[in-house]
Design a protein around this motif. Structure first.
Motif, PDB file in Angstrom:
ATOM      1  N   GLY A 282       0.813  -1.209   0.000  1.00 15.86           N
ATOM      2  CA  GLY A 282       0.000   0.000   0.000  1.00 15.86           C
ATOM      3  C   GLY A 282       0.848   1.261   0.000  1.00 15.86           C
ATOM      4  N   MET A 283       1.915   1.259   0.778  1.00 12.17           N
ATOM      5  CA  MET A 283       2.784   2.436   0.800  1.00 12.17           C
ATOM      6  C   MET A 283       3.533   2.601  -0.520  1.00 12.17           C
ATOM      7  SD  MET A 283       4.182   2.068   4.727  1.00 12.17           S
ATOM      8  CE  MET A 283       5.265   3.480   4.618  1.00 12.17           C
ATOM      9  N   ILE A 284       3.862   1.481  -1.175  1.00  6.69           N
ATOM     10  CA  ILE A 284       4.496   1.587  -2.497  1.00  6.69           C
ATOM     11  C   ILE A 284       3.520   2.170  -3.506  1.00  6.69           C
ATOM     12  CG2 ILE A 284       5.404   0.223  -4.423  1.00  6.69           C
ATOM     13  CD1 ILE A 284       6.675  -1.635  -2.391  1.00  6.69           C
ATOM     14  N   GLY A 285       2.229   1.715  -3.442  1.00  8.69           N
ATOM     15  CA  GLY A 285       1.232   2.300  -4.339  1.00  8.69           C
ATOM     16  C   GLY A 285       1.082   3.792  -4.118  1.00  8.69           C
ATOM     17  N   GLY A 286       1.075   4.220  -2.854  1.00  5.49           N
ATOM     18  CA  GLY A 286       1.025   5.653  -2.576  1.00  5.49           C
ATOM     19  C   GLY A 286       2.260   6.379  -3.068  1.00  5.49           C
ATOM     20  N   ALA A 287       3.416   5.745  -2.940  1.00  2.78           N
ATOM     21  CA  ALA A 287       4.655   6.378  -3.412  1.00  2.78           C
ATOM     22  C   ALA A 287       4.652   6.571  -4.923  1.00  2.78           C
ATOM     23  CB  ALA A 287       5.856   5.534  -2.989  1.00  2.78           C
ATOM     24  N   VAL A 288       4.096   5.599  -5.645  1.00  2.09           N
ATOM     25  CA  VAL A 288       4.026   5.728  -7.109  1.00  2.09           C
ATOM     26  C   VAL A 288       3.159   6.920  -7.497  1.00  2.09           C
ATOM     27  CG1 VAL A 288       3.186   4.607  -9.197  1.00  2.09           C
ATOM     28  CG2 VAL A 288       4.472   3.290  -7.519  1.00  2.09           C
ATOM     29  N   VAL A 289       2.001   7.051  -6.869  1.00  3.12           N
ATOM     30  CA  VAL A 289       1.115   8.175  -7.176  1.00  3.12           C
ATOM     31  C   VAL A 289       1.778   9.495  -6.793  1.00  3.12           C
ATOM     32  CG1 VAL A 289      -1.093   9.254  -6.597  1.00  3.12           C
ATOM     33  CG2 VAL A 289      -0.968   6.795  -6.995  1.00  3.12           C
ATOM     34  N   CYS A 290       2.438   9.540  -5.634  1.00  2.00           N
ATOM     35  CA  CYS A 290       3.115  10.767  -5.212  1.00  2.00           C
ATOM     36  C   CYS A 290       4.228  11.151  -6.186  1.00  2.00           C
ATOM     37  CB  CYS A 290       3.688  10.595  -3.805  1.00  2.00           C
ATOM     38  SG  CYS A 290       2.434  10.536  -2.494  1.00  2.00           S
ATOM     39  N   ALA A 291       4.945  10.141  -6.675  1.00  2.00           N
ATOM     40  CA  ALA A 291       6.038  10.431  -7.608  1.00  2.00           C
ATOM     41  C   ALA A 291       5.520  10.935  -8.944  1.00  2.00           C
ATOM     42  CB  ALA A 291       6.897   9.181  -7.809  1.00  2.00           C
ATOM     43  N   ILE A 292       4.361  10.414  -9.386  1.00  2.00           N
ATOM     44  CA  ILE A 292       3.852  10.774 -10.710  1.00  2.00           C
ATOM     45  C   ILE A 292       3.080  12.083 -10.687  1.00  2.00           C
ATOM     46  CG2 ILE A 292       2.274  10.045 -12.546  1.00  2.00           C
ATOM     47  CD1 ILE A 292       3.020   7.172 -11.919  1.00  2.00           C
ATOM     48  N   THR A 293       2.180  12.241  -9.714  1.00  2.00           N
ATOM     49  CA  THR A 293       1.275  13.399  -9.705  1.00  2.00           C
ATOM     50  C   THR A 293       1.763  14.556  -8.837  1.00  2.00           C
ATOM     51  OG1 THR A 293      -0.027  12.491  -7.869  1.00  2.00           O
ATOM     52  CG2 THR A 293      -0.691  11.879 -10.103  1.00  2.00           C
TER      53      THR A 293
END
Length: 383
Positions: free
Chosen positions: A288-299
């Motif tokens: 879950g934290m990796i999924g959040g990190a991906v969104v934070c990195a992209i958006t």
């Protein structure tokens, strides 16, 4: 006054029934059967025109009686008076039983049950449901006690440990569930991060999206999503397995051999779940934290290094311990409920399906209920 069938038929095929009204006495005689039904029905209609209140019945002269004739007798004399007359007469046992049965059936039809009050019906239905829930809780508490007693009995006796079923259950509940738990928590983490960024952007606080994702997954979402997945995937499997064994009478065979089904089937599954769910919870937290990190990195243009620095700085170890500490409790309840529903199977394929569905619903309900109680408790304790 005597009313006889000869008034309506000059040559009856057989001895027809007769009814005679003399003062306050009503006497029945002859055969009251279907063959004479038309004639007897006319007789009954004629006699009913008279005042039949306070009349005594005499039925000892009756001949053959069938259900058609008995229905006419009840229609004319009334079920209560006719049954009373039968008790004091010397009529044959067969005729008495037949007339009594027809009288009881017609009395139930003539006096239908009164319409129930909707409020009382609602209260009665609510009471039945509350009783069913209380009975279910009582059975669950008893089964939990039996499981714990069996577990504490075999723990100091290594010769009774069953490693093969335990390892097989860990493989089934843990390793096989790992991909779906990781994928689901990754997607939910991405969704939470996207929604958090959308809301916090209006306040210029998008950086706190990292805190939102890490806090929610460490405390709640990691363990909750993994437990719900296992409740739907594994609890149903336990119920179907034990239920099928009960249908095939394998549980009876186990008891015949002097073995304890709880020790043989339940304890390995419970221990396997208590090992698998904490591992799956940890994987769910990380995914879950990796999924959040991906969104934070992209958006949000927050690089992974900054993401991890914020997590390390702002998120304490207590949140992780709170989330991981709930996993064994959830695992124990899910496994126990799944096994209990399997033992409750009555012996048919339909029953297996019903209890499998019931185990999933109960497991998910108990997980969410306990998680809510734990959240309130930890909030009040300041943890």
């Amino acid at each position: 006054m005597t009313i006889s069938p000869q008034q309506h038929s000059n040559s009856p095929e057989r001895s027809s029934g007769n009814v005679e009204l003399n003062g306050s006495a009503l006497t029945f005689s002859g055969d009251w059967t279907l063959a004479n039904y038309t004639i007897l029905a006319r007789l009954v209609e004629q006699v009913q025109r008279n005042n039949l209140s306070n009349v005594s019945l005499e039925v000892s002269q009756l001949g053959r009686v069938d259900t058609a004739g008995a229905s006419l007798l009840v229609k004319l004399a009334g079920s209560t008076a006719l049954v009373h007359a039968l008790r004091v007469s010397d009529l044959g046992t067969e005729q008495t039983a037949l007339i009594t049965t027809v009288a009881s059936a017609m009395e139930a039809t003539e006096h239908p049950a009164p319409k129930s009050n909707p409020i009382l019906a609602f209260l009665a239905s609510t009471g039945e449901k509350v009783t069913a829930v209380a009975r279910l809780a009582w059975l669950l508490a008893g089964f939990i006690g039996e499981t714990l007693a069996t577990l504490f009995y075999i723990l100091p006796r290594p010769s009774r440990w069953r490693f093969t079923p335990f390892v097989a259950a860990v493989h089934d509940t843990g390793l096989n569930a790992l991909p779906i738990v990781a994928l689901l928590t990754f997607l939910v983490g991405a969704v939470v991060a996207f929604l958090g960024a959308t809301v916090l952007q209006d306040f210029g606080a998008t950086i706190y999206t990292v805190n939102l994702v890490a806090f929610s997954f460490l405390r709640e979402f990691g363990v909750l999503l993994a437990a719900i997945l296992l409740a739907g995937r594994t609890a149903s499997s336990f119920t179907a397995h034990i239920g099928a064994m009960k249908v095939n009478e394998e549980l009876d065979a186990i008891r015949t051999l002097g073995l304890n089904p709880v020790e043989l089937l339940v304890v390995p599954k419970v221990l396997a779940m208590m090992v698998s769910l904490p591992v799956l919870t940890f994987v769910g937290m990380i995914s879950g934290m990796i999924g959040g990190a991906v969104v934070c990195a992209i958006t949000l243009e927050i690089p992974p290094s900054q993401y991890m620095a914020i997590v390390e700085r702002d998120i304490g170890l207590t949140h992780f311990l709170v989330g991981i500490g709930k996993a064994p409790v959830f695992a124990f309840l899910i496994a126990v409920i799944g096994c209990l529903e399997g033992f409750k199977v009555s012996g048919s394929a339909q029953s297996v399906g019903e209890h499998t569905t019931s185990s999933v619903v109960q497991s998910i309900f108990m997980v969410i209920l306990l998680d809510s109680i734990a959240a309130l408790f930890f909030m009040e304790m300041g943890w």
